[in-house]
Design a protein around this motif. Structure first.
Motif, PDB file in Angstrom:
ATOM      1  N   UNK A   1      -7.971  -1.419  -8.246  1.00  0.00           N
ATOM      2  CA  UNK A   1      -6.636  -1.133  -7.727  1.00  0.00           C
ATOM      3  C   UNK A   1      -6.830  -0.203  -6.441  1.00  0.00           C
ATOM      4  N   UNK A   2      -6.148  -0.528  -5.356  1.00  0.00           N
ATOM      5  CA  UNK A   2      -6.239   0.266  -4.395  1.00  0.00           C
ATOM      6  C   UNK A   2      -5.638  -0.327  -2.928  1.00  0.00           C
ATOM      7  N   UNK A   3      -5.367   0.325  -2.094  1.00  0.00           N
ATOM      8  CA  UNK A   3      -5.004  -0.355  -0.772  1.00  0.00           C
ATOM      9  C   UNK A   3      -6.207  -0.803   0.123  1.00  0.00           C
ATOM     10  N   UNK A   4      -6.261  -1.981   0.341  1.00  0.00           N
ATOM     11  CA  UNK A   4      -7.370  -2.512   1.053  1.00  0.00           C
ATOM     12  C   UNK A   4      -7.056  -2.767   2.355  1.00  0.00           C
ATOM     13  N   UNK A   5      -8.184  -2.268   3.405  1.00  0.00           N
ATOM     14  CA  UNK A   5      -7.987  -2.223   4.729  1.00  0.00           C
ATOM     15  C   UNK A   5      -8.960  -3.165   5.205  1.00  0.00           C
TER      16      UNK A   5
ATOM     17  N   UNK B   1      -3.150  -3.718   2.611  1.00  0.00           N
ATOM     18  CA  UNK B   1      -2.634  -4.614   1.750  1.00  0.00           C
ATOM     19  C   UNK B   1      -2.690  -3.957   0.384  1.00  0.00           C
ATOM     20  N   UNK B   2      -1.788  -3.873  -0.466  1.00  0.00           N
ATOM     21  CA  UNK B   2      -2.011  -3.211  -1.911  1.00  0.00           C
ATOM     22  C   UNK B   2      -2.460  -4.236  -2.904  1.00  0.00           C
ATOM     23  N   UNK B   3      -3.358  -3.911  -3.497  1.00  0.00           N
ATOM     24  CA  UNK B   3      -4.025  -4.772  -4.791  1.00  0.00           C
ATOM     25  C   UNK B   3      -3.843  -3.801  -5.992  1.00  0.00           C
ATOM     26  N   UNK B   4      -3.066  -4.299  -7.060  1.00  0.00           N
ATOM     27  CA  UNK B   4      -2.911  -3.803  -8.213  1.00  0.00           C
ATOM     28  C   UNK B   4      -3.512  -4.676  -9.457  1.00  0.00           C
TER      29      UNK B   4
END
Length: 125
Positions: free
Chosen positions: A90-94, A119-122
């Motif tokens: 889980x993180x914001x992916x850049x 983009x957020x991945x949860x």
């Protein structure tokens, strides 16, 4: 002006999959490398994977064997297929693009880094 745009994030259960895409656009000589980084809350941004123009790939140990990075040079696009996702993913992916520009008047080149907005991945049940 170079623009980098990510897409494909979302909410997924542990063990699930997501595919991220990142497209770069603008006036460029070449994109030398494209990569994915991520930043979780209260943590530093870390490299997930990168791929060079020639196809050399590097993965973080934490995603090796679960994530696959690929690239379409004709479309200036990079993808990240994420399988067997874990809550710790889980993180914001850049997305990052290392772009090379040519000055044809002086026959010189220079490079700049460009980042997407993230983009957020949860990963959660």
């Amino acid at each position: 002006q170079v623009r980098v745009v990510e897409s494909g994030g979302g909410l997924v259960q542990p063990g699930g999959s997501l595919r991220l895409s990142c497209a770069a656009s603008g006036s460029m000589f070449r994109i030398n490398a494209m990569g994915w980084y991520r930043q979780a809350p209260v943590k530093q941004r870390e490299l997930v994977a990168f791929i060079t123009h020639g196809g050399r790939i590097n993965y973080a140990d934490s995603v090796q064997g679960r994530f696959t990075i690929s690239r379409d040079n004709a479309k200036d696009t990079v993808y990240l297929q994420m399988n067997s996702l874990k809550p710790e993913d889980t993180a914001v992916y850049y997305c990052n693009a290392a772009v090379m520009f040519a000055d044809y008047d002086t026959d010189t080149y220079h490079a700049n880094d460009y980042w997407g907005q993230g983009t957020q991945v949860t990963v959660s049940s």
